[in-house]
Design a protein around this motif. Structure first.
Motif, short mmCIF file in Angstrom:
data_model
loop_
_atom_site.label_atom_id
_atom_site.label_comp_id
_atom_site.label_asym_id
_atom_site.label_seq_id
_atom_site.Cartn_x
_atom_site.Cartn_y
_atom_site.Cartn_z
N THR A 105 0.77 -1.03 -0.03
CA THR A 105 0.04 0.11 0.11
C THR A 105 0.86 1.36 -0.13
O THR A 105 0.49 2.30 -0.70
CB THR A 105 -1.05 0.10 0.95
OG1 THR A 105 -0.06 -0.18 2.31
CG2 THR A 105 -1.80 -1.16 1.09
N TYR A 153 -4.35 -3.74 5.07
CA TYR A 153 -5.02 -3.08 4.04
C TYR A 153 -6.04 -1.93 4.60
O TYR A 153 -6.13 -0.73 4.28
CB TYR A 153 -5.54 -3.82 2.96
CG TYR A 153 -4.85 -4.76 2.20
CD1 TYR A 153 -3.59 -4.08 2.01
CD2 TYR A 153 -4.95 -5.99 1.39
CE1 TYR A 153 -2.43 -4.97 1.19
CE2 TYR A 153 -3.97 -6.53 0.82
CZ TYR A 153 -2.80 -5.98 0.54
OH TYR A 153 -1.76 -6.69 -0.04
N GLN A 212 -6.70 -0.59 -1.25
CA GLN A 212 -6.87 -1.91 -1.29
C GLN A 212 -8.13 -2.38 -0.81
O GLN A 212 -8.49 -2.30 0.54
CB GLN A 212 -6.00 -2.67 -0.68
CG GLN A 212 -4.49 -2.76 -1.34
CD GLN A 212 -4.48 -3.79 -2.49
OE1 GLN A 212 -5.26 -3.45 -3.31
NE2 GLN A 212 -3.57 -4.80 -2.35
#
Lengths: 565, 545, 363
Positions: free
Chosen positions: A7, A166, A409
């Motif tokens: 990320t 995430y 995400q």
């Protein structure tokens, strides 16, 4: 590591430990900070004294909740619901940082669409956390500039651990809480050199500095540097190794890990170990795993060798030799050189400083760091530190997200692999206590700590205990589909109804006889935080009979239980 | 498992902590379980609760039913004999510091109630039962006053008059407004009557000028300076003046809450003040102004204004550093006006009779003063006289000396001793400062020729050692060292024992945080200076006849 | 008129930053003012009185630790008045302390004796010879020795302000002011988390490590301090191993762990119970001291390094030969150093040809 690499582009604490005290909002999730990271907890306490707002999300009423403004007592394994609901509130109430999203992120639309249905009201049904608390937390987080998130294994030790990371990253990217002091996303590392072991490439998919083994350029670079050909095939992660131990994997070299204490569902693992062709253990004590070893190599402990550890905040610090190791024990680095040479390689390092110099030579983020520099500056250096005149980096992403753009995400909630049912109605989580450390090989051999906390226990709610006729201090049996063990009951206000909690330190009552060995799809990290169990009161007669302890080992460590010879 | 007693200090409600001492008081004898119970109830850490319990003598030894006052006047009247009699009667007791009954000695304490003029006969007849003792000895605590009859003319406080609940002073304050009230105090030249003599209007203006909207008024009724008992008499006789004064102060500085801090031994004055407050609240005499009470628990230091604030907040009574002054950061960090009872009680009269009248009422400085007279005088009591009368003038009103005047303390133990030659010196703030003494709280103790000054000083040094809060070393160790030095001299007659007294006294003045340590050597140094004959080697340091 | 960010200290002009106290400004300039109750991690309380200085325009001496520097302030730190104050104050402290420095400093060095030595010419007072009740506490780490206590309350404030558990308090009053848990219970039964911060901040060795004292270890000043990194959690606290070189048959022995000064990254000089006290394992008799090989009898037997290394290399090579390199797995450790982790992955990849290398901390 992998979650944050995906990320943000770097798998580490974004901020420095010292910055915690200056934060104005702290969101602590899945971290029993005051017991597992007492020093981090001190920083948080300092922030709270200053007037910072603290929100603790944890199934248990841990100590940190006593100083928190808000405690979100979520049901184990429902983190994604909670975090997605917070994201939903931030988006729905217009609290997101639109400039940051537009300029520094990608994947926003998919996320917005995905979390739209995760309303706090629905979240309340799944997580058990009041919708109003979810809203208030989301608002406070989004509207406080110096806002930091702190998490540990309560987030990652799940089959959906990467999803949890995430979901946390999404909150950070939504609000742009990244790239400045006291503001970011901070995994608190549980062991002295977790960060360093990963940084150094002890990974099936990365060379040092997170350089992919599948990248041909990187492969070529290391082939040139090491003067040999290298496999581009990703290796097995730890969870996968354990599952195929004795079948696909036929030989183990194990340094400094007591896997039959630390790995889940150990009854199955032990069968696999019995079927191995060859096992080498390198450690400072005869560990429980040594029962399966063909060779045991005596190592030096941290006080007996030189080297570096890299801490949670990416700080590379020196370990200095203070005393000589006992008998013929040798430093691990020395043994590794010896093994390589015995295996035909011509390794020729004179000191850990030499080894470190080789490590950073091919690792751009660490290139400016050396033993000499840390020693002369008297303080560890924080990577990235690309050149020898670079001062190190206190917080990441200052000049923009390292990945280029932060990647949203979108994740959906997945129930834990095992959920409570009528046979096993209690959800077990495991963890660490203040007075012990991991397999307790060191702490049980240090005066005082065993007396403060001598034996294993299981915390359970007053009502759950009452239903089963269990009182505080009773001897009980804890059962899961994989095994059972015995320990003392501790009737506690800390755990919520329907949940129980155990420390994993005790060889006589190995919590990992109970746990699930299914790993996270990305990292392989096992589910230590959710498994279905039942607790039974043991009759007094049975309680007296020590030989009945099914959690204990049969023989002494190192005894004749291996079939490997 | 975390019970509330485990919660750290940083999280509990600050105001809840104020209840810790009274909760402890309600429990039986000190115990770990009691400390835990209070901790759980308040959220204050158990260790902190214990720290508080062990600080205050009435909490630390709260199972002790009787105590004997060992203040100087009570000793002169036979406190030692009372202690011996208690022993003989198997009445469990202990010495206690001055309990503000010097005009009716010797005094004892029955739990928190003062019993005056106790005789050894009372004690012996009690046969170990303090209930019997209590019924035998007098329980009405009012002493004699001057003027003895209601006097609207010269007297400002007019203690002999019945309370007047018309709240005329408060009405006047509402009429003229806060600025004019403060101006009146300035014109009157009102100086704080607690000891320092600081101009009152400066404090009032300071609190009024603070931007913080939450402000407090605190009444310092922790009258514990040995030899002092005037505030007791005001509260026993004129609670109306106190309430009116507090309400005027609240109006003038913009405070919404008033805290009355009375020493723990003031159970009787507190009952009277509580009744007065209940009546005032019933008829909403002062609008929505809220009055709260807080009892001390046996610690002289809490008369020091910042120690009092700590104590009021439910902590150990250890003085704070100044600055910041309470006018800026006082109770719970808010601007606070804190005044002695007498100062507050004078305020309504200043408004009603005018600043000029107040100025004229004084002899050398403005206003009248309540002098507490005890020791070797014919009629001990509270004397309202023009500020600046001399000792001779004061004692004349009290029917004269008993025996030949040798020494006197003009303002409690902290003012040290002055020789008879100072008998004509005005008893005011300035004139006494000129001879390294002070008016203080005007607790005037008279000693005749039968008193050995080494003995008298020893008693005072023990008092300061016992009452030092222990926070700073100059006072904590200095008071003990001075006492030990004098003790060695009195035991061995070796003047060498006193060789460091001046050096340590100097350091206690320079280094102590608050006034206690700064003045604690004065009984010894002043006695050495004015009565060297009592400190020659091998002189008898015995008690008076 | 002086600059708005300057003060004059003993005729030397010093710059100060907004919010700094006199002590902060002088310390930064390298002037040494004596302190006993000060610790940069704690709110200043000005209770020990050792840092009092003369500030022009102020009647009283002012505590440098608590007095904010203000523009143009003129400060005297070494004039006759300040020095006399320091001397008499220290002599008072010493009259109620373990007077003989070598007796006092059986564990940690005593800051009080050090200050007295630096200053010299102290009045010699008669010791107060106060009676102290020995206090037994069954916890194995921390011992409170009240005869050394100067009631500076550093420990109490640390326990409140830094550790946040409020296990100890100032108790009593006057000369009897001392340190205690609630109702004097054992630290084990209190809220104490045994971090030992009280020991670290104590200036006089009143709060002391029990283990080295009961083992009769040499005084701290005779030990060699080795700065290293804690081997427990991921914070990486810096700590000093205090080594007795002659002990353990010349191997040297860690007899105590102390913290570096406040302000040392990353932990600001703080440690937890494990870092400070769980070091006994280093010298534990269970430590492996020789390689072991499993014999034909199924048991592990001591062996030479030569034999053990040969067996290791041969065992791994055999499996690789028979089942392929990917039948080997290397488990490295987050407990070992960077260098060792680097070598394990290099051993796995470069020597044995497999990427099957991992450790248990990869999330």
């Amino acid at each position: 590591m992998a979650g944050l690499v995906t990320t943000f582009g770097a798998g580490a604490m974004t901020n420095s430990i010292h910055e915690i005290r200056e934060a104005d909002f702290l969101f602590v999730i899945g971290s029993n900070t005051s017991e597992a990271h007492p020093i981090i907890a001190m920083e948080m306490k300092r922030a709270v004294r200053r007037g910072a707002k603290l929100v603790v999300a944890d199934p248990r009423s841990i100590w940190m909740t006593t100083i928190a403004d808000r405690h979100l007592p979520l049901k184990p394994g429902t983190d994604v619901w909670l975090l997605n609901a917070m994201a939903q509130v931030i988006i729905a109430e217009g609290l997101s940082d639109e400039n940051f999203i537009a300029q520094s992120t990608e994947g926003y639309e998919a996320l917005a669409e995905r979390v739209a249905n995760y309303t706090p009201e629905e979240a309340e049904k799944i997580t058990g956390v009041a919708a109003a608390d979810i809203r208030a937390t989301a608002r406070a987080y989004a509207t406080t500039r110096k806002a930091g998130i702190y998490y540990t294994l309560g987030i990652t030790e799940h089959t959906h651990g990467t999803d949890n990371v995430y979901a946390l990253s999404n909150l950070v990217l939504l609000t742009g809480h990244l790239g400045s002091r006291s503001t970011g996303l901070n995994p608190l590392r549980g062991q002295n050199n977790v960060q360093g072991a990963n940084d150094a490439g002890a990974s099936p998919i990365f060379f040092p500095d997170y350089q992919s083994v599948g990248d041909p350029e990187i492969q070529a670079k290391y082939e040139a540097a090491w003067g040999c050909s290298l496999s581009s095939e990703p290796g097995l992660n730890l969870n996968q190794m354990m599952k195929v131990a004795g079948s696909k994997i036929r030989a183990f070299f194990i340094m400094g890990e007591d896997i039959v204490m630390s790995e889940p569902n150990v009854a199955v693992l032990e069968e696999g170990l019995n079927a191995m062709d060859f096992v080498v253990i390198q450690d400072i004590f005869l560990t429980e795993t040594a029962r399966f070893a063909d060779v045991v190599l005596p190592a030096a402990c941290f006080a007996e060798k030189d080297g570096t550890f890299t801490n949670s905040e990416r700080r590379v610090q020196l370990v200095r030799k203070a005393v000589e190791p006992p008998g013929e024990a040798r430093a691990d680095w020395r043994i590794l050189i010896d093994i390589a040479r015995a295996s035909g390689a011509d390794w020729d390092y004179q000191s850990p400083a030499d080894i470190y110099a080789e490590l950073v030579h091919e690792a751009p983020n660490f290139a400016g760091i050396s033993h000499e520099r840390i020693d002369s500056e008297g303080i560890g250096l924080q990577w990235p530190c690309p050149t020898s005149d670079h001062p190190g980096t206190k917080f990441l992403h200052e000049g923009g997200v390292l990945r280029g753009k932060g990647l949203f995400q979108a994740v959906d909630y997945k129930p834990s692999v095992e959920i409570a049912d009528s046979d096993y109605p209690l959800v077990l989580s495991t963890g660490r206590t203040l007075y012990h450390y991991n397999a307790a090989t060191q702490t049980t051999r240090s005066a005082g700590l065993p007396e403060k906390q001598p034996e294993a226990f299981v915390e359970l709610h007053r009502k759950d205990a009452g239903q089963r006729g269990i009182s505080d201090g009773d001897l009980v049996e804890v059962l899961s589909r994989r095994g059972s063990l015995r320990c003392r009951a501790q009737v506690s206000r800390q755990v919520r109804r329907g949940c129980i909690w155990m420390p994993f330190h005790f060889a006589d009552s190995r919590a990992n006889l109970l746990t699930v060995d299914q790993g996270d799809a990305v990292t392989g990290t096992a589910e230590y935080k959710v498994c279905a169990t039942e607790v039974r009161l043991l009759a007094a007669a049975a309680a007296d009979d020590k030989t009945l302890f099914p959690g204990a080992f049969w023989g002494e460590p190192g005894g004749a239980t291996s079939s490997a010879t | 498992m975390y019970t509330r007693s485990d919660s750290p200090a940083m999280t509990h409600d600050k105001k809840t902590r104020a209840h810790v001492p009274e909760l402890l008081q309600q429990l039986g004898q000190p115990s770990a379980a009691g400390v835990d119970a209070v901790a759980r109830h308040t959220g204050v850490p158990a260790a902190d609760v214990f720290g508080v319990e062990s600080f205050y003598s009435l909490l630390d030894q709260r199972d002790l039913k009787t105590r004997v006052c060992t203040g100087l006047s009570c000793r002169l009247a036979g406190a030692e004999d009372l202690l011996k009699a208690c022993d003989k009667a198997r009445l469990e007791t202990a010495p206690t510091s001055c309990i503000a009954a010097c005009d009716r000695p010797p005094a004892m304490l029955r739990e928190r109630r003062v019993v005056c003029e106790v005789t050894t006969g009372d004690v012996l007849e009690s046969q170990g039962s303090f209930e019997k003792l209590y019924s035998a000895a007098g329980s009405d605590w009012r002493g004699s006053i001057w003027p003895a009859t209601a006097d609207e003319g010269e007297s400002l406080l007019n203690l002999a008059a019945a309370p007047n609940w018309s709240a005329a002073g408060y009405a006047k304050a509402l009429e003229i407004g806060p600025e004019a009230v403060i101006q009146a105090l300035e014109e009157a030249g009102l100086q704080g009557r607690g000891g320092a003599g600081f101009p009152a209007h400066i404090k009032w203006s300071a609190v009024r000028g603070e931007a913080e909207p939450v402000k407090y008024i605190v009444l310092n009724g922790d009258e514990a300076e040995p030899g002092t008992f005037k505030d007791r008499e005001i509260m026993l006789r004129r609670p109306d003046l106190v309430l009116d004064g507090l309400a005027i102060a609240a109006h003038a500085v913009g405070a919404g809450e008033v805290w009355l801090y009375l020493r723990g031994e003031f159970e009787i004055p507190r009952e009277i003040m509580e009744r007065a407050v209940a009546a005032a609240e019933e008829e909403e005499r002062y609008g929505d102004l809220a009055f709260h009470f807080h009892s001390g628990h046996g610690a002289y230091i809490c008369g020091e204004e910042t120690a009092l604030l700590e104590s009021l907040e439910g902590r150990r009574g250890m003085p704070r550093h100044k600055p910041p002054f309470p006018t800026a950061q006082g109770l719970w960090g808010k601007p606070t006006l804190i005044h002695n009872v007498e100062t507050i009680a004078l305020v309504p009269t200043i408004l009603l009779r005018g600043a000029e009248f107040f100025r004229q009422a004084g002899k050398t400085q403005p206003g009248t003063k309540l002098y507490c007279l005890s020791g070797h005088v014919a009629r001990p009591g509270v004397y309202e006289m023009p500020l600046g009368v001399s000792l001779d003038e004061l004692v004349e009103a009290a029917g004269g000396y008993i025996g030949e005047l040798k020494a006197f303390s003009p303002g409690g133990a902290s003012s040290g001793f002055l020789p008879a030659s100072e008998r004509a010196r005005p008893l005011d703030f300035q004139a006494l400062a000129e001879v390294d003494s002070m008016l203080g709280s005007a607790g005037v103790v008279v000693l005749n020729e039968g008193v050995n000054m080494a003995w008298a000083a020893a008693e005072q040094l023990e008092f300061f050692e016992r009452e030092s809060c222990g926070q700073c070393a100059p006072c904590r160790i200095g008071t003990a060292y001075q006492r030990a030095s004098l003790e060695r001299f009195r035991e061995d007659g070796d003047a060498q024992a006193l060789e460091h007294v001046d050096n340590i006294a100097w350091e206690m003045i320079e280094g102590s945080i608050c006034g206690l340590g700064q003045t604690a050597s004065l009984p010894l140094t002043s006695a050495l200076r004015h009565f060297p004959e009592d400190f020659v080697a091998n002189s008898s340091g015995g008690a008076p006849q | 008129m002086s600059a708005p960010d300057q003060i004059l200290v003993d005729d030397q002009t010093l710059k100060f930053c907004p919010g700094e106290t006199i002590l902060d400004a002088t310390r930064r300039a390298g002037c040494s003012l004596p302190t006993l109750c000060h610790d940069p991690r704690l709110e200043p309380v000005g209770a020990c009185r050792s840092c009092l200085v003369e500030v022009k325009g102020q009647r009283r001496l002012m505590p440098a630790c608590k007095t904010p520097a203000s523009p143009g302030m003129q400060i005297e730190t070494r004039n006759e008045r300040v020095l006399r104050h320091q001397r008499v104050l220290l002599s008072l402290y010493l009259s109620d302390h373990v007077g003989d420095p070598s007796e006092c400093e059986d564990g940690a060095p005593c800051e009080l004796h050090a200050l007295a030595k630096d200053l010299g010419n102290l009045p010699v007072l008669v010791p107060l010879q106060r009676k102290h009740k020995p206090r037994a506490d069954r916890n194995p780490f921390i011992e409170f020795r009240s005869e050394r206590c100067i009631a500076c309350a550093r420990c109490v404030r640390y326990c409140d302000e830094v550790e946040g558990v409020n296990a100890i308090t100032l108790t009593g009053r006057g000369l009897h002011t001392t340190i205690s848990t609630a109702s004097g219970i054992s630290l084990y039964d209190s809220t104490c988390e045994l971090c030992g911060g009280c020991v670290d901040v104590c200036p006089t060795g009143a709060m002391a490590e029990k283990m080295p004292l009961s083992a009769g270890a040499a005084p701290e000043r005779e030990l060699e301090k080795v700065r290293t990194t804690c081997n427990y959690c991921g914070v990486g606290c810096q700590m000093d191993l205090n080594v007795d070189r002659a002990a353990a048959a010349g191997r040297g022995q860690v007899v105590k762990v102390t913290s570096p000064p406040a302000g040392t990254a990353p932990s600001d000089g703080n440690l937890c119970v494990k870092g400070r006290f769980a070091y006994d394992f280093i010298d534990h008799p269970d430590r492996l001291s020789t390689p072991l090989l499993r014999g034909a009898d199924g048991n592990l037997h001591p062996a030479s390094w030569e034999a053990a290394l040969e067996r290791t290399a041969a065992g791994l090579q055999e499996v690789a030969k028979k089942h392929g390199a990917d039948a080997l797995a290397f488990v490295s450790s987050a407990r070992c150093t960077m260098e060792e982790n680097y070598l394990v992955q290099k051993l796995s990849r470069a020597v044995f040809g497999t990427n099957n290398v991992h450790q248990c901390a990869a999330t």
